[in-house]
Write an enzyme that holds these catalytic residues in place. Structure first.
Site, PDB file in Angstrom:
ATOM      1  N   ASP A  76       0.818  -1.205   0.000  1.00 28.29           N
ATOM      2  CA  ASP A  76       0.000   0.000   0.000  1.00 28.29           C
ATOM      3  C   ASP A  76       0.855   1.258   0.000  1.00 28.29           C
ATOM      4  O   ASP A  76       2.014   1.256   0.428  1.00 28.29           O
ATOM      5  CB  ASP A  76      -0.990   0.011   1.164  1.00 28.29           C
ATOM      6  CG  ASP A  76      -0.312  -0.038   2.531  1.00 28.29           C
ATOM      7  OD1 ASP A  76       0.669  -0.785   2.677  1.00 28.29           O
ATOM      8  OD2 ASP A  76      -0.773   0.668   3.453  1.00 28.29           O
ATOM      9  N   GLU A 138      -0.029  -1.437   5.650  1.00 28.68           N
ATOM     10  CA  GLU A 138       1.044  -1.008   6.558  1.00 28.68           C
ATOM     11  C   GLU A 138       0.890   0.459   6.925  1.00 28.68           C
ATOM     12  O   GLU A 138       1.133   0.858   8.068  1.00 28.68           O
ATOM     13  CB  GLU A 138       2.410  -1.252   5.895  1.00 28.68           C
ATOM     14  CG  GLU A 138       3.607  -0.999   6.813  1.00 28.68           C
ATOM     15  CD  GLU A 138       4.141   0.428   6.783  1.00 28.68           C
ATOM     16  OE1 GLU A 138       5.016   0.762   7.598  1.00 28.68           O
ATOM     17  OE2 GLU A 138       3.673   1.236   5.934  1.00 28.68           O
TER      18      GLU A 138
END
Length: 379
Positions: A76, A138
């Site tokens: 991400d 994350e």
């Protein structure tokens, strides 16, 4: 991209095109990565989130033997909203010796290099297994890595260590701070502003809490870190209704980044004690705290030997600490020694026109080939 350029450039070009902002799905990137690895002999497994719109990807190649390596990174990226980008953030641009695009530094540059190196492996020569671990979320609390802890504890045989390729300018990070993000909601008692004694101001109470925030933990410093102590930040605050009403509501979001040696439970106990103390001074106040996320720090206990070994593969290897949070503390909780080291700078992460130098990518590429080469039988 030119056809004669390094393979990672073509891989990175594809990875950047996937807009894997944390609020969006990462499945197209996972599809691409899984197909890429399956076609090169890796065994893969997905781990979906509850909504099944995101997934972690685990991949493995090599013998069932203890002593392998896991290359780990998150898929991400942070949003580009309201940032002044010169170019399309989801198109890889090469100029002035750098590669531009959202995630080039944090951390699709590393993912592209990991995939290139994985593609180069002659599986019959592997003495030890190679694992790849690509996670989701994350940037918003390490949800993907947290969901993997149970599985990682069951890995048999486990890898010797995990290498996370967060941007550290190729410094070998063996310790970093933890993070806790909390929302505090305060409810007071409204009254006409000409009669403040009849009400209880949620904003005044919030201001006293915020003013005391940095003093709630006992002083502790570690000069290996910069800053050397725990840090606090109040990122958002909202409250009140009108200028002539004693505010009934106030809410703020705050974070604390503690040293690895500090216990987060101590922080929360001290916070509750402060709230109780202030409520005696300002009666009529109710407070609710919601811990939105907490990620443990990385402790340099089980990874020092690994870092020293890795240093031998770098021309100017440095071992140090980081003030930012990664997934490393979670892998450490799963019993896997973990070191953080990647190409690029954290100063470029999350910025408009995020970029990474080709020089940094090439240096890390050499480093990664050497490490993975150590898993192979010598010809």
């Amino acid at each position: 991209m030119e056809n004669d350029e390094a393979p990672y450039l073509h891989i990175l070009e594809k990875l950047i095109r996937f807009p894997t902002i944390s609020r969006e799905t990462n499945l197209p990137l996972i599809d691409y990565s899984e197909d890429f690895l399956n076609s090169r002999g890796f065994q893969t497994q997905r781990f979906y989130n509850k909504q099944r719109n995101k997934a972690n990807l685990m991949a493995r190649i090599g013998p069932d033997k203890k002593g392998g390596l896991m290359l780990a990174g998150h898929t991400d990226v942070v949003p580009v909203d309201q940032q002044a980008w010169t170019n399309d953030p989801f198109r890889l641009i090469k100029k002035n010796g750098c590669l531009y695009g959202r995630g080039t530094s944090d951390m699709k540059g590393f993912l592209a290099l990991a995939l290139e190196v994985a593609a180069s492996i002659e599986s019959h020569r592997l003495r030890y297994p190679l694992y790849l671990c690509f996670t989701y979320d994350e940037e918003i609390g390490c949800g993907g890595a947290k969901a993997l802890i149970g599985y990682l504890k069951t890995l048999s045989p486990p890898p010797r260590f995990v290498l996370i390729g967060e941007p550290t300018d190729m410094e070998l990070v063996t310790a970093h701070k933890s993070i806790q993000i909390t929302t505090t909601h305060i409810r007071g008692k409204p009254a006409h502003s000409s009669c403040p004694q009849l009400g209880a101001s949620a904003i005044v109470f919030a201001s006293k809490l915020i003013a005391a925030l940095e003093e709630i933990l006992p002083p502790e410093e570690n000069r290996d870190f910069n800053p050397p102590a725990a840090t606090f930040n109040v990122g958002t605050i909202q409250g009140g209704t009108a200028i002539n009403i004693i505010p009934e509501h106030c809410q703020f979001d705050w974070e604390c980044r503690t040293l690895p040696s500090q216990n987060p439970a101590q922080l929360n106990e001290a916070w509750e004690h402060l709230i109780c103390s202030l409520r005696k001074q300002i009666p009529g106040i109710e407070v609710e705290n919601h811990i939105k996320t907490a990620v443990p720090g990385l402790k340099s206990e089980s990874n020092r030997e690994i870092a020293t070994w890795l240093k031998g593969f770098l021309e100017e290897g440095k071992i140090g600490t980081a003030p930012f949070m990664t997934e490393a503390g979670l892998y450490q909780q799963a019993g896997l020694p973990t070191v953080v080291c990647g190409p690029g700078s954290i100063q470029e992460a999350h910025q408009p026109d995020e970029n990474i130098s080709i020089h940094s990518m090439e240096n890390y590429r050499i480093f990664l080939y050497k490490i993975v080469g150590s898993l192979m039988e010598q010809e």
